[in-house]
Design a protein around this motif. Structure first.
Motif, PDB file in Angstrom:
ATOM      1  N   ARG A 216      -2.185  -1.755  -6.910  1.00  0.00           N
ATOM      2  CA  ARG A 216      -1.454  -0.496  -6.868  1.00  0.00           C
ATOM      3  C   ARG A 216      -0.262  -0.642  -7.813  1.00  0.00           C
ATOM      4  NH1 ARG A 216      -3.252   1.750  -1.365  1.00  0.00           N
ATOM      5  NH2 ARG A 216      -1.985   3.587  -1.783  1.00  0.00           N
ATOM      6  N   HIS A 217       0.239   0.491  -8.279  1.00  0.00           N
ATOM      7  CA  HIS A 217       1.417   0.516  -9.155  1.00  0.00           C
ATOM      8  C   HIS A 217       2.532   1.201  -8.370  1.00  0.00           C
ATOM      9  CE1 HIS A 217       3.096   1.233 -13.451  1.00  0.00           C
ATOM     10  NE2 HIS A 217       4.053   1.462 -12.585  1.00  0.00           N
ATOM     11  N   ILE A 218       3.520   0.418  -7.981  1.00  0.00           N
ATOM     12  CA  ILE A 218       4.631   0.952  -7.198  1.00  0.00           C
ATOM     13  C   ILE A 218       5.932   0.679  -7.938  1.00  0.00           C
ATOM     14  CG2 ILE A 218       5.916   0.774  -5.023  1.00  0.00           C
ATOM     15  CD1 ILE A 218       3.291   0.160  -3.627  1.00  0.00           C
ATOM     16  N   GLU A 219       6.751   1.710  -8.051  1.00  0.00           N
ATOM     17  CA  GLU A 219       8.015   1.574  -8.772  1.00  0.00           C
ATOM     18  C   GLU A 219       9.163   2.023  -7.875  1.00  0.00           C
ATOM     19  OE1 GLU A 219       7.116   4.154 -12.034  1.00  0.00           O
ATOM     20  OE2 GLU A 219       8.032   5.895 -11.082  1.00  0.00           O
ATOM     21  N   VAL A 220      10.361   1.554  -8.205  1.00  0.00           N
ATOM     22  CA  VAL A 220      11.545   1.853  -7.393  1.00  0.00           C
ATOM     23  C   VAL A 220      12.634   2.440  -8.286  1.00  0.00           C
ATOM     24  CG1 VAL A 220      13.319   0.906  -5.859  1.00  0.00           C
ATOM     25  CG2 VAL A 220      10.982  -0.013  -5.784  1.00  0.00           C
ATOM     26  N   GLN A 221      13.154   3.586  -7.875  1.00  0.00           N
ATOM     27  CA  GLN A 221      14.265   4.219  -8.583  1.00  0.00           C
ATOM     28  C   GLN A 221      15.569   3.509  -8.230  1.00  0.00           C
ATOM     29  OE1 GLN A 221      14.331   7.327 -10.652  1.00  0.00           O
ATOM     30  NE2 GLN A 221      16.224   6.226 -11.119  1.00  0.00           N
ATOM     31  N   VAL A 222      16.340   3.138  -9.257  1.00  0.00           N
ATOM     32  CA  VAL A 222      17.648   2.522  -9.011  1.00  0.00           C
ATOM     33  C   VAL A 222      18.734   3.299  -9.746  1.00  0.00           C
ATOM     34  CG1 VAL A 222      16.732   0.201  -8.593  1.00  0.00           C
ATOM     35  CG2 VAL A 222      17.358   0.885 -10.928  1.00  0.00           C
ATOM     36  N   ALA A 226      29.318   1.486 -13.640  1.00  0.00           N
ATOM     37  CA  ALA A 226      29.972   0.501 -14.504  1.00  0.00           C
ATOM     38  C   ALA A 226      30.821  -0.494 -13.720  1.00  0.00           C
ATOM     39  CB  ALA A 226      30.841   1.224 -15.537  1.00  0.00           C
ATOM     40  N   TYR A 227      30.836  -0.374 -12.389  1.00  0.00           N
ATOM     41  CA  TYR A 227      31.702  -1.216 -11.565  1.00  0.00           C
ATOM     42  C   TYR A 227      30.906  -2.185 -10.683  1.00  0.00           C
ATOM     43  CZ  TYR A 227      34.520   2.667 -13.137  1.00  0.00           C
ATOM     44  OH  TYR A 227      35.111   3.612 -13.929  1.00  0.00           O
ATOM     45  N   GLY A 228      29.617  -2.356 -11.016  1.00  0.00           N
ATOM     46  CA  GLY A 228      28.806  -3.322 -10.287  1.00  0.00           C
ATOM     47  C   GLY A 228      28.100  -2.787  -9.066  1.00  0.00           C
ATOM     48  N   ASN A 229      28.267  -1.506  -8.763  1.00  0.00           N
ATOM     49  CA  ASN A 229      27.579  -0.916  -7.613  1.00  0.00           C
ATOM     50  C   ASN A 229      26.155  -0.515  -8.000  1.00  0.00           C
ATOM     51  OD1 ASN A 229      29.994  -0.852  -5.887  1.00  0.00           O
ATOM     52  ND2 ASN A 229      30.722   0.701  -7.333  1.00  0.00           N
ATOM     53  N   VAL A 230      25.169  -0.922  -7.200  1.00  0.00           N
ATOM     54  CA  VAL A 230      23.761  -0.581  -7.445  1.00  0.00           C
ATOM     55  C   VAL A 230      23.121  -0.170  -6.122  1.00  0.00           C
ATOM     56  CG1 VAL A 230      21.483  -1.454  -8.118  1.00  0.00           C
ATOM     57  CG2 VAL A 230      23.500  -2.132  -9.433  1.00  0.00           C
ATOM     58  N   VAL A 231      22.361   0.924  -6.162  1.00  0.00           N
ATOM     59  CA  VAL A 231      21.577   1.344  -4.998  1.00  0.00           C
ATOM     60  C   VAL A 231      20.156   1.630  -5.449  1.00  0.00           C
ATOM     61  CG1 VAL A 231      23.544   2.341  -3.746  1.00  0.00           C
ATOM     62  CG2 VAL A 231      22.185   3.790  -5.290  1.00  0.00           C
ATOM     63  N   HIS A 232      19.213   1.578  -4.502  1.00  0.00           N
ATOM     64  CA  HIS A 232      17.868   2.057  -4.788  1.00  0.00           C
ATOM     65  C   HIS A 232      17.704   3.429  -4.140  1.00  0.00           C
ATOM     66  CE1 HIS A 232      16.109   1.690  -0.752  1.00  0.00           C
ATOM     67  NE2 HIS A 232      16.739   0.533  -0.621  1.00  0.00           N
ATOM     68  N   THR A 267      14.309  -5.760  -3.616  1.00  0.00           N
ATOM     69  CA  THR A 267      14.004  -6.605  -4.774  1.00  0.00           C
ATOM     70  C   THR A 267      14.371  -5.883  -6.059  1.00  0.00           C
ATOM     71  OG1 THR A 267      12.224  -7.765  -3.621  1.00  0.00           O
ATOM     72  CG2 THR A 267      12.170  -7.821  -6.029  1.00  0.00           C
ATOM     73  N   ALA A 268      13.999  -4.608  -6.145  1.00  0.00           N
ATOM     74  CA  ALA A 268      14.313  -3.811  -7.334  1.00  0.00           C
ATOM     75  C   ALA A 268      15.823  -3.695  -7.520  1.00  0.00           C
ATOM     76  CB  ALA A 268      13.686  -2.431  -7.218  1.00  0.00           C
ATOM     77  N   ALA A 269      16.534  -3.398  -6.427  1.00  0.00           N
ATOM     78  CA  ALA A 269      17.987  -3.282  -6.522  1.00  0.00           C
ATOM     79  C   ALA A 269      18.612  -4.610  -6.937  1.00  0.00           C
ATOM     80  CB  ALA A 269      18.560  -2.822  -5.174  1.00  0.00           C
TER      81      ALA A 269
END
Length: 500
Positions: A216-222, A226-232, A267-269
Motif C-alpha cells: 500500500r502507499h500511505i503518506e502523512v501530511q506534515v 521556522a521555530y522548530g515546531n512540527v505537527v502531522h 514517524t513522519a513528524a
C-alpha cells in the motif's frame, strides 16, 4: 504557540501563483479570502482559464511550448517584480521542488511559500533523503545505492534479493522505475532505467530497494514552522494507482488501526522534525501486508490530494502555508488537530482507461460539475475551454466527504454519475466501476490493484440495439441534421395554413 488565525500585518500584500489549472485556482481562493492580492502568470494556451479570470492581475509568459513557459524561472521572477508581488506560491509540479528557483525567489527579496532551498535539495535527491532518514533511525527498505560504489553496484543489487525496484535518484512520478523479479535480467533493466533517468531528469544515477509485493502507499501530511515546531495532519491512503501515478486518495486509511496510525504519523513528524522542516510537506511510505512500513520519499510542497486532509480536519492548508511563510508560528499543537468523517478524492482525467489510459483532447462543450452535501469540485477547466495535449491530462478533482467510508463511497458514486463533461472522454465511468469493486469497498487495495484487475479499465460491451439507439441520438443531436429535419418542403410551405 500563537493561536491567531492570521498575522496582524502580512509582510507581503500580494502573492504570485507560479502555476496553472486547478491548483492556481485553489491557491488564489485562499489568497483572496485573506484579503491579499492574487496574481498569476499564464501562457497563451491558458488565456481563457478560470485562474486567469479570477486573479487580480494576470501576466502573460511565453515559451517554445506551454510547459516551457511555466518552467522559465527568470520570466516568472520578472513578472513578480513587474506586478509588485511580495511572495510566490509554486503550487505543485513545474518549479515547486526546484532548489534553484527557491533560491532565486529569496535572492530577489521575495518570500518563497514553501520549505527552505536546502530542505528541497536534501529531500529532492532520493538517495540523500534515504541516507538522511536511515541515519536518523527511521525505517527504510533494504537497498543498494550506486553512488556508494558504482563498480560494485550490480553485485550489491543482487545481494538485496528479488524482487527489486530500480529507481532514478532524481526521479518522480513513476518515471524510470522498473521492477525486477528475475535477477538474470538485472543488468539490462539497470541500463534501461539509467537511460530513462537521463531522458526525464538529466541524471542517470540509480538505486535499488527491495520491492514489497502488493504494497500500500500511505503518506502523512506534515506542517512545520521556522521555530522548530512540527505537527502531522494524519495520513492519506494513495494505493489506487496507474503507471505509478495516483488516481484515488482517501483518509483515514482503511488499513490502519489507531496504534499503527499513531506510529506512522509520528514517524513522519519525526523525519520532518529532524530535517528542521518548514512549511507544508508530505512524507510517503511503502506499507507492507504485515503492517511493516518503510520511508519512500518526501515531497517538499503541497500535494494534489491535500483536499481530503482539509475535509476531515477543517484546516485550510494553503492558509497554513501562508502563515508560516509570513514568519508566524504554527497556530495548532498536535492535540489541537482532530479528524472527523471520511474523505475520498478522485482525479478526473481526460483519458481513455479502456485504451491503456491514453490521454484524450477536445473542446469542453458542456460542463456540469456535481453538487450536493459533502461534494467539492476543484478544477481550472471551464465550459467553452479546451483540453489540449500541452499539459497533464488531469482536468479536475472531485472530493467527497461522508460520515464514514461507506457513506463517502455512496456519495462518490452519485457525484460521479452526475458529473457531465462533454467534448472529450474522461475516466468518470471507470471510477464508478472502480469504487463498485468488492475489494475497493472492503478497503483491500494495493499499488498493483488495477494491474491485477484490468477488467475495471475495460469499457463494458454495448449490445447492438443500445449502440444503434445511441448513434441515432448522437446523429439527431447534430445541428445540420436537426436543421434538415425542421425544413418544410417548398411545395408544402406553399399550401400555407390550409388543412383538409
Amino acid at each position: 504557540m500563537s493561536h491567531s488565525s492570521a498575522p496582524s500585518s502580512w509582510p507581503f500584500d500580494s502573492v504570485l501563483v507560479a502555476n496553472r489549472g486547478e491548483i492556481a485556482v485553489r491557491v488564489l481562493r485562499t489568497v483572496k479570502k485573506l484579503g491579499l492580492r492574487g496574481i498569476v502568470v499564464y501562457h497563451a494556451a491558458d488565456r481563457g482559464a478560470l485562474a486567469v479570470t479570477m486573479a487580480d492581475q494576470a501576466i502573460e509568459i511565453t515559451g517554445s511550448t506551454p510547459v516551457a513557459a511555466y518552467l522559465d524561472a527568470a520570466q516568472i521572477l520578472a513578472a513578480a517584480k513587474a506586478s509588485g508581488a511580495g511572495a510566490i506560491h509554486p503550487g505543485y509540479g513545474f518549479l515547486s521542488e526546484n532548489t534553484g528557483f527557491a533560491r532565486a525567489v529569496e535572492a530577489a527579496g521575495l518570500v518563497f511559500i514553501g520549505p527552505r532551498p536546502e530542505q528541497i535539495e536534501l529531500m529532492g535527491d532520493k538517495v540523500r533523503a534515504r541516507n538522511f532518514v536511515e541515519k536518523g533511525g527511521f525505517p527504510v527498505a533494504p537497498s543498494a545505492i550506486e553512488d556508494d560504489d558504482p563498480a560494485t553496484f550490480v553485485e550489491r543489487a543482487r545481494l538485496v534479493g528479488a524482487p527489486l525496484l530500480i529507481k532514478p535518484s532524481a526521479g518522480g512520478g513513476g518515471k524510470g522505475m522498473r521492477i525486477v523479479r528475475d535477477l538474470s535480467l538485472l543488468e539490462g533493466e539497470i541500463e534501461r532505467a539509467r537511460s530513462e533517468g537521463l531522458r526525464y531528469f538529466g541524471d542517470g544515477r540509480l538505486y535499488v530497494e527491495r520491492y514489497i509485493e502488493n504494497p500500500r502507499h500511505i503518506e502523512v501530511q506534515v506542517l512545520g514552522d521556522a521555530y522548530g515546531n512540527v505537527v502531522h495532519v494524519f495520513e492519506r491512503e494513495c494505493s489506487v494507482q496507474r503507471r505509478f501515478q495516483k488516481i484515488v486518495e482517501e483518509t483515514p486509511s482503511p488499513a490502519l488501526d489507531a496504534p499503527l496510525r499513531e506510529r506512522i504519523c509520528e514517524t513522519a513528524a519525526g523525519i520532518a522534525r529532524s530535517a528542521g522542516y518548514r512549511n507544508a510537506g508530505t512524507v510517503e511510505f511503502i506499507f507492507g501486508q504485515g503492517g511493516e512500513f518503510y520511508f519512500l520519499e518526501m515531497n517538499t510542497r503541497l500535494q494534489v490530494e491535500h483536499p481530503v486532509t482539509e475535509e476531515i480536519t477543517g484546516l485550510d492548508l494553503v492558509h497554513e502555508q501562508l502563515r508560516v511563510a509570513a514568519g508566524e508560528t504554527l497556530r495548532l499543537q498536535q492535540h489541537d488537530i482532530r479528524s472527523s468523517g471520511h474523505s475520498i478524492e478522485f482525479r478526473i482525467y481526460a483519458e481513455d482507461p479502456g485504451r491503456g489510459y491514453t490521454p484524450t483532447t477536445g473542446p469542453v462543450l458542456v460542463l456540469h460539475p456535481p453538487q450536493g452535501e459533502g461534494v467539492r469540485w476543484d478544477s481550472g477547466v471551464v465550459q467553452g475551454g479546451e483540453v489540449t495535449s500541452a499539459f497533464d491530462p488531469m482536468i479536475a478533482k472531485l472530493i467527497i466527504r461522508g460520515r464514514d467510508r461507506s457513506d463517502a463511497i455512496a456519495r462518490a458514486d452519485a457525484a460521479l454519475r452526475d458529473t457531465v463533461l462533454l467534448g472529450c472522454k474522461t475516466n468518470t465511468a471507470f471510477l464508478r466501476r472502480l469504487i463498485a469493486h468488492p475489494a475497493f469497498i472492503a478497503g483491500d487495495v494495493h499499488t498493483g490493484f488495477l494491474d491485477a484487475n484490468p477488467q475495471i479499465a475495460a469499457d463494458p460491451e454495448l449490445g447492438e440495439d443500445r449502440l444503434q439507439a445511441l448513434l441515432a441520438v448522437a446523429a439527431m443531436s447534430t445541428q445540420p441534421l436537426r436543421e434538415g429535419a425542421d425544413v418544410i418542403p417548398e411545395l408544402h410551405a406553399a399550401i400555407g395554413d390550409w388543412t383538409n
